[in-house]
Design a protein around this motif. Sequence first.
Motif, PDB file in Angstrom:
ATOM      1  N   ARG A  26      -0.899  -1.515  -6.118  1.00 50.17           N
ATOM      2  CA  ARG A  26      -1.033  -2.772  -6.846  1.00 50.17           C
ATOM      3  C   ARG A  26      -1.436  -2.450  -8.272  1.00 50.17           C
ATOM      4  NH1 ARG A  26      -5.683  -5.127  -5.122  1.00 50.17           N
ATOM      5  NH2 ARG A  26      -6.674  -4.395  -7.040  1.00 50.17           N
ATOM      6  N   LEU A  27      -0.608  -2.867  -9.212  1.00 57.07           N
ATOM      7  CA  LEU A  27      -0.867  -2.663 -10.634  1.00 57.07           C
ATOM      8  C   LEU A  27      -0.685  -4.007 -11.331  1.00 57.07           C
ATOM      9  CD1 LEU A  27       1.105   0.659 -11.099  1.00 57.07           C
ATOM     10  CD2 LEU A  27      -1.370   0.417 -11.280  1.00 57.07           C
ATOM     11  N   GLY A  28      -1.803  -4.646 -11.690  1.00 58.53           N
ATOM     12  CA  GLY A  28      -1.701  -5.973 -12.258  1.00 58.53           C
ATOM     13  C   GLY A  28      -1.012  -6.906 -11.267  1.00 58.53           C
ATOM     14  N   PRO A  29       0.008  -7.649 -11.694  1.00 54.45           N
ATOM     15  CA  PRO A  29       0.691  -8.560 -10.781  1.00 54.45           C
ATOM     16  C   PRO A  29       1.750  -7.886  -9.907  1.00 54.45           C
ATOM     17  CG  PRO A  29       1.618  -8.753 -12.960  1.00 54.45           C
ATOM     18  CD  PRO A  29       0.473  -7.780 -13.076  1.00 54.45           C
ATOM     19  N   LEU A  30       1.982  -6.594 -10.118  1.00 55.87           N
ATOM     20  CA  LEU A  30       3.063  -5.902  -9.412  1.00 55.87           C
ATOM     21  C   LEU A  30       2.549  -5.201  -8.166  1.00 55.87           C
ATOM     22  CD1 LEU A  30       6.019  -4.848  -9.304  1.00 55.87           C
ATOM     23  CD2 LEU A  30       5.243  -2.905 -10.689  1.00 55.87           C
ATOM     24  N   ASN A  31       3.263  -5.393  -7.059  1.00 56.65           N
ATOM     25  CA  ASN A  31       3.027  -4.650  -5.824  1.00 56.65           C
ATOM     26  C   ASN A  31       4.255  -3.798  -5.538  1.00 56.65           C
ATOM     27  OD1 ASN A  31       0.411  -5.776  -4.379  1.00 56.65           O
ATOM     28  ND2 ASN A  31       1.465  -7.523  -5.310  1.00 56.65           N
ATOM     29  N   ILE A  32       4.043  -2.500  -5.375  1.00 56.92           N
ATOM     30  CA  ILE A  32       5.133  -1.568  -5.080  1.00 56.92           C
ATOM     31  C   ILE A  32       4.875  -0.931  -3.714  1.00 56.92           C
ATOM     32  CG2 ILE A  32       6.151   0.663  -5.703  1.00 56.92           C
ATOM     33  CD1 ILE A  32       5.983  -0.016  -8.545  1.00 56.92           C
ATOM     34  N   TYR A  33       5.947  -0.801  -2.933  1.00 57.90           N
ATOM     35  CA  TYR A  33       5.861  -0.194  -1.610  1.00 57.90           C
ATOM     36  C   TYR A  33       6.847   0.968  -1.540  1.00 57.90           C
ATOM     37  CZ  TYR A  33       3.554  -4.615  -0.562  1.00 57.90           C
ATOM     38  OH  TYR A  33       2.708  -5.699  -0.583  1.00 57.90           O
ATOM     39  N   LEU A  34       6.346   2.126  -1.132  1.00 54.55           N
ATOM     40  CA  LEU A  34       7.168   3.327  -1.000  1.00 54.55           C
ATOM     41  C   LEU A  34       7.047   3.859   0.421  1.00 54.55           C
ATOM     42  CD1 LEU A  34       6.050   5.109  -4.290  1.00 54.55           C
ATOM     43  CD2 LEU A  34       8.389   4.390  -3.811  1.00 54.55           C
ATOM     44  N   GLN A  35       8.175   4.209   1.014  1.00 56.35           N
ATOM     45  CA  GLN A  35       8.165   4.806   2.343  1.00 56.35           C
ATOM     46  C   GLN A  35       9.135   5.980   2.368  1.00 56.35           C
ATOM     47  OE1 GLN A  35       8.797   2.081   5.568  1.00 56.35           O
ATOM     48  NE2 GLN A  35       8.471   3.610   7.157  1.00 56.35           N
ATOM     49  N   ARG A  36       8.662   7.098   2.845  1.00 57.53           N
ATOM     50  CA  ARG A  36       9.501   8.289   2.933  1.00 57.53           C
ATOM     51  C   ARG A  36       9.907   8.530   4.376  1.00 57.53           C
ATOM     52  NH1 ARG A  36       7.592  14.496   2.978  1.00 57.53           N
ATOM     53  NH2 ARG A  36       9.656  15.470   3.022  1.00 57.53           N
ATOM     54  N   GLN A  37      11.200   8.733   4.589  1.00 54.92           N
ATOM     55  CA  GLN A  37      11.717   9.159   5.884  1.00 54.92           C
ATOM     56  C   GLN A  37      12.449  10.482   5.696  1.00 54.92           C
ATOM     57  OE1 GLN A  37      13.988   5.765   7.277  1.00 54.92           O
ATOM     58  NE2 GLN A  37      12.136   4.567   7.682  1.00 54.92           N
ATOM     59  N   ARG A  38      12.865  11.094   6.766  1.00 54.52           N
ATOM     60  CA  ARG A  38      13.403  12.446   6.669  1.00 54.52           C
ATOM     61  C   ARG A  38      14.632  12.534   5.765  1.00 54.52           C
ATOM     62  NH1 ARG A  38      12.206  16.916   9.210  1.00 54.52           N
ATOM     63  NH2 ARG A  38      10.865  15.773  10.663  1.00 54.52           N
ATOM     64  N   GLN A  39      15.475  11.511   5.796  1.00 51.66           N
ATOM     65  CA  GLN A  39      16.695  11.554   5.003  1.00 51.66           C
ATOM     66  C   GLN A  39      16.853  10.345   4.090  1.00 51.66           C
ATOM     67  OE1 GLN A  39      19.700  12.315   8.155  1.00 51.66           O
ATOM     68  NE2 GLN A  39      19.912  14.358   7.236  1.00 51.66           N
ATOM     69  N   GLN A  40      15.771   9.675   3.794  1.00 49.08           N
ATOM     70  CA  GLN A  40      15.848   8.579   2.848  1.00 49.08           C
ATOM     71  C   GLN A  40      14.457   8.178   2.366  1.00 49.08           C
ATOM     72  OE1 GLN A  40      17.540   4.968   4.473  1.00 49.08           O
ATOM     73  NE2 GLN A  40      15.981   4.751   6.046  1.00 49.08           N
ATOM     74  N   TRP A  41      14.429   7.551   1.178  1.00 43.33           N
ATOM     75  CA  TRP A  41      13.247   6.886   0.657  1.00 43.33           C
ATOM     76  C   TRP A  41      13.536   5.400   0.617  1.00 43.33           C
ATOM     77  CZ3 TRP A  41       8.420   8.167  -1.738  1.00 43.33           C
ATOM     78  CH2 TRP A  41       8.072   9.521  -1.651  1.00 43.33           C
ATOM     79  N   LEU A  42      12.530   4.588   0.908  1.00 46.24           N
ATOM     80  CA  LEU A  42      12.627   3.139   0.829  1.00 46.24           C
ATOM     81  C   LEU A  42      11.693   2.652  -0.274  1.00 46.24           C
ATOM     82  CD1 LEU A  42      12.493   2.238   4.646  1.00 46.24           C
ATOM     83  CD2 LEU A  42      14.523   2.614   3.228  1.00 46.24           C
ATOM     84  N   LEU A  43      12.167   1.695  -1.051  1.00 49.01           N
ATOM     85  CA  LEU A  43      11.397   1.168  -2.169  1.00 49.01           C
ATOM     86  C   LEU A  43      11.539  -0.347  -2.203  1.00 49.01           C
ATOM     87  CD1 LEU A  43       9.872   1.324  -4.915  1.00 49.01           C
ATOM     88  CD2 LEU A  43      12.083   1.824  -5.982  1.00 49.01           C
ATOM     89  N   ALA A  44      10.411  -1.030  -2.307  1.00 55.33           N
ATOM     90  CA  ALA A  44      10.409  -2.490  -2.431  1.00 55.33           C
ATOM     91  C   ALA A  44       9.287  -2.892  -3.371  1.00 55.33           C
ATOM     92  CB  ALA A  44      10.228  -3.152  -1.065  1.00 55.33           C
ATOM     93  N   HIS A  45       9.427  -4.071  -3.979  1.00 56.22           N
ATOM     94  CA  HIS A  45       8.355  -4.560  -4.838  1.00 56.22           C
ATOM     95  C   HIS A  45       8.363  -6.077  -4.863  1.00 56.22           C
ATOM     96  CE1 HIS A  45      11.660  -4.869  -7.792  1.00 56.22           C
ATOM     97  NE2 HIS A  45      10.893  -5.738  -8.430  1.00 56.22           N
ATOM     98  N   GLU A  46       7.231  -6.645  -5.258  1.00 58.00           N
ATOM     99  CA  GLU A  46       7.095  -8.083  -5.446  1.00 58.00           C
ATOM    100  C   GLU A  46       5.956  -8.329  -6.424  1.00 58.00           C
ATOM    101  OE1 GLU A  46       5.941 -10.156  -1.909  1.00 58.00           O
ATOM    102  OE2 GLU A  46       4.392  -8.694  -1.384  1.00 58.00           O
ATOM    103  N   TYR A  47       5.948  -9.551  -6.983  1.00 55.78           N
ATOM    104  CA  TYR A  47       4.904  -9.935  -7.925  1.00 55.78           C
ATOM    105  C   TYR A  47       3.975 -10.947  -7.260  1.00 55.78           C
ATOM    106  CZ  TYR A  47       7.927  -7.789 -11.414  1.00 55.78           C
ATOM    107  OH  TYR A  47       8.696  -6.899 -12.117  1.00 55.78           O
ATOM    108  N   SER A  48       2.704 -10.856  -7.592  1.00 55.46           N
ATOM    109  CA  SER A  48       1.724 -11.765  -7.021  1.00 55.46           C
ATOM    110  C   SER A  48       1.021 -12.507  -8.145  1.00 55.46           C
ATOM    111  CB  SER A  48       0.703 -11.000  -6.173  1.00 55.46           C
ATOM    112  OG  SER A  48      -0.130 -10.201  -7.010  1.00 55.46           O
TER     113      SER A  48
END
Length: 266
Positions: A26-48
């Motif tokens: 959480r950085l200011g109004p931004l929420n970032i989500y990172l997930q690592r899997q064996r053959q991929q990375w997942l990235l999502a975000h939203e503002y609060s």
Amino acid sequence: MPNTHNNPCSWWQPQELAIDACRHYRLGPLNIYLQRQRQQWLLAHEYSTEDMQQAPCHTDISVIPLHLTSQRYLISLSPANYQLLPRLMDRPVVVKTIQPVNLPPNEQTTLYISSPVSLSVMLTQPDMLLQNIAVQRLSDTWFGPSTQIGELCYADKTHARHAKAELSLRPHRAVTPVTVHNRSTQMLSIDKLSIPVPFLALYALPDGSLWTDPVTLSHEGLQALAHFRTGKLSAAEAQGATLLSEPVQKPEKHSLVRAFTDIFSD
């Protein structure tokens, strides 16, 4: 590589994430989500709309929230290292002063003005940019006397602090010291300022704050035009600073910029 993700002041440093691990920032109004899997990375975000004065936080969680749509980055063997690199915005930021600022003839002052940054979400070793995400959503604005003269900028607001002690720690915004010289014979009223962030370098200080090169604006009565030059952080301000990014553009010598939009004589 040391694991520093629990230190809020070093959130911009390189980090590691184990396979099947997930992390929330959480950085200011931004929420970032990172997930690592064996053959991929997942990235999502939203503002609060939560309190943007809160310190940045980093939390290990089990999974990216289901209501978000994740971007998938397929990699044959996903690297463990990543970094959230702060960057200055790619266009000037026009900041409207919450209270008008008036500067008499032959006076000068230094204002400390902050502007939101964007984040480059990077995988490292080897480097791979996943996405650029603005920490705060800003509206577009046209800055100039007419639709033919001016430039497209981002719009923001500022308290235009004139004392460093008045600054609050907001690690999602970069502070620019702006020194204004009124060399004209008229009162200078500043309603808005255009901060040319593409011409500035970005630094991180040990306390977690972000700073840019300082800017000096000299108004000489040429309506809404001002000479500007960039400098370097003072020795006190730069103590322990880490350079995060060089300027994107280089200003021409003796540049004239449209720095003010409300200049009149009392």
